[in-house]
Write a protein that holds these residues in place. Structure first.
Motif, short mmCIF file in Angstrom:
data_model
loop_
_atom_site.label_atom_id
_atom_site.label_comp_id
_atom_site.label_asym_id
_atom_site.label_seq_id
_atom_site.Cartn_x
_atom_site.Cartn_y
_atom_site.Cartn_z
N VAL A 38 37.68 35.03 38.37
CA VAL A 38 38.02 33.88 37.96
C VAL A 38 37.25 33.35 39.00
O VAL A 38 37.71 33.03 40.19
CB VAL A 38 39.15 33.83 37.17
CG1 VAL A 38 39.16 31.98 36.81
CG2 VAL A 38 39.47 34.87 36.41
N LEU A 39 36.45 32.22 38.45
CA LEU A 39 36.00 30.92 39.55
C LEU A 39 36.64 30.57 40.48
O LEU A 39 37.97 29.97 39.73
CB LEU A 39 35.12 30.03 39.07
CG LEU A 39 34.23 28.83 39.58
CD1 LEU A 39 33.32 29.80 39.64
CD2 LEU A 39 34.35 27.38 38.82
N GLY A 40 36.62 30.25 41.51
CA GLY A 40 37.61 29.84 42.97
C GLY A 40 38.18 31.48 42.87
O GLY A 40 39.51 30.96 44.11
N GLN A 41 38.99 32.65 42.83
CA GLN A 41 39.62 33.16 42.90
C GLN A 41 38.82 34.60 43.10
O GLN A 41 37.76 35.07 43.29
CB GLN A 41 40.33 33.98 41.56
CG GLN A 41 41.63 32.48 41.35
CD GLN A 41 42.30 32.97 40.14
OE1 GLN A 41 42.41 33.94 39.45
NE2 GLN A 41 42.69 31.68 39.42
N GLY A 42 39.90 35.30 43.89
CA GLY A 42 38.69 36.94 44.18
C GLY A 42 39.26 37.68 42.57
O GLY A 42 39.42 37.23 42.38
N PRO A 43 38.42 39.02 43.49
CA PRO A 43 38.47 40.00 42.15
C PRO A 43 39.40 40.34 41.70
O PRO A 43 40.33 40.55 42.49
CB PRO A 43 37.13 40.90 42.76
CG PRO A 43 37.01 39.52 43.63
CD PRO A 43 37.90 39.35 44.27
N GLN A 44 39.76 40.75 40.09
CA GLN A 44 40.69 41.71 39.91
C GLN A 44 40.24 42.80 39.17
O GLN A 44 39.73 42.78 38.19
CB GLN A 44 41.21 41.02 38.66
CG GLN A 44 42.80 39.07 39.88
CD GLN A 44 43.75 38.98 37.90
OE1 GLN A 44 43.45 38.53 37.72
NE2 GLN A 44 44.99 39.42 38.57
N PHE A 45 40.88 43.92 39.78
CA PHE A 45 41.00 44.90 39.83
C PHE A 45 41.13 44.98 38.11
O PHE A 45 42.53 45.24 37.86
CB PHE A 45 42.02 46.20 40.24
CG PHE A 45 41.48 46.95 39.87
CD1 PHE A 45 42.77 48.59 39.86
CD2 PHE A 45 40.53 48.49 39.90
CE1 PHE A 45 42.73 49.37 39.01
CE2 PHE A 45 40.36 49.53 39.67
CZ PHE A 45 41.06 49.96 39.54
N ILE A 46 40.32 45.86 37.19
CA ILE A 46 40.36 46.55 36.10
C ILE A 46 40.94 47.64 34.96
O ILE A 46 42.34 48.23 34.90
CB ILE A 46 39.45 45.56 35.24
CG1 ILE A 46 39.35 44.44 35.45
CG2 ILE A 46 39.70 46.19 33.41
CD1 ILE A 46 38.18 43.66 34.32
#
Lengths: 115, 110
Positions: A38-46
């Protein structure tokens, strides 16, 4: 040799629709992982797939699913899209089952916008 | 819940100076840590990693320090260059799961 390729690069969908994102790993890599950024955040593992089997899953609802094909390419499917699903979806490939690390390479991502 | 975080969202340094980017983690089960660099419009790029049985690892111009006592990770960049300007993420990994921090934007002033 081509790097990790993702398609499409940009996508606009309407709430409630379904979307399929595609990832082609580096030749010889058997593991594909998916991330949401998400814009402005770190990647989240799916998800992580290795040798066509799911090896890891992050904290995402069942609307998110993925699969890996015999040629090790992968698809990420998201059903019943919500506005909050708007994000950059990243794919990373690796020759081993280890998540991340020196051998993991990211694609440039698919920018999904849900309106 | 447990999360990976960063102390500073932005960092501005002069070209040639050393940069230090910090990261806090709270999952004591994490056994592998990675620093990534992300430039605008690109995917994250691996910089350096460290396993939980080490406290320091050096690469080319970069050093990662791990302090398990206080659950702290740092990335040191020596002689920072304009090309180092980017967002830097730390990530922790355990049991086929990985979490990234929110990122620190590093700006290098000429």
């Amino acid at each position: 040799d081509a790097g990790v390729t993702q398609s499409p690069t940009h996508l606009i969908k309407t709430r409630g629709q379904q979307v399929t994102l595609r990832c082609s790993p580096i030749s010889g890599h058997k593991s594909v992982s998916w991330y949401q950024q998400v814009l402005g955040q770190g990647p989240q593992f799916i998800f992580q797939y290795y040798e066509k089997e799911e090896r890891g899953r992050g904290n995402f609802p069942d609307r998110f699913s993925a699969r890996q094909f015999p040629n090790y390419s992968s698809e990420l499917n998201v059903n019943a899209l919500l506005l909050g699903d708007s994000a950059l979806y990243l794919c990373a490939s690796s020759p081993s089952s280890l998540i991340g690390g020196t051998e993991a390479f990211f694609g440039q991502g698919t920018r999904l916008t849900v309106v | 819940g447990e999360s990976v975080g960063l102390h500073l969202p932005t960092l501005s340094v002069q070209e040639g100076d050393n940069s230090i980017i910090n990261c806090a983690y709270s999952n004591s089960a994490s056994d592998y840590f990675i620093w990534y660099k992300q430039e605008s419009g690109k995917g994250p790029q691996f910089i350096i990693d460290i396993r939980s049985n080490m406290d320091k690892r050096q690469g080319q111009r970069v050093t990662v320090l791990l302090n398990k006592t206080v659950k702290h990770l740092s990335l040191q960049i020596a002689a920072t260059q304009p090309g180092d300007s980017a967002v830097y993420f730390c990530a922790e990994s355990w049991d086929n799961d990985m979490r990234f921090g929110a990122g620190t934007r590093l700006t290098v002033k000429p």
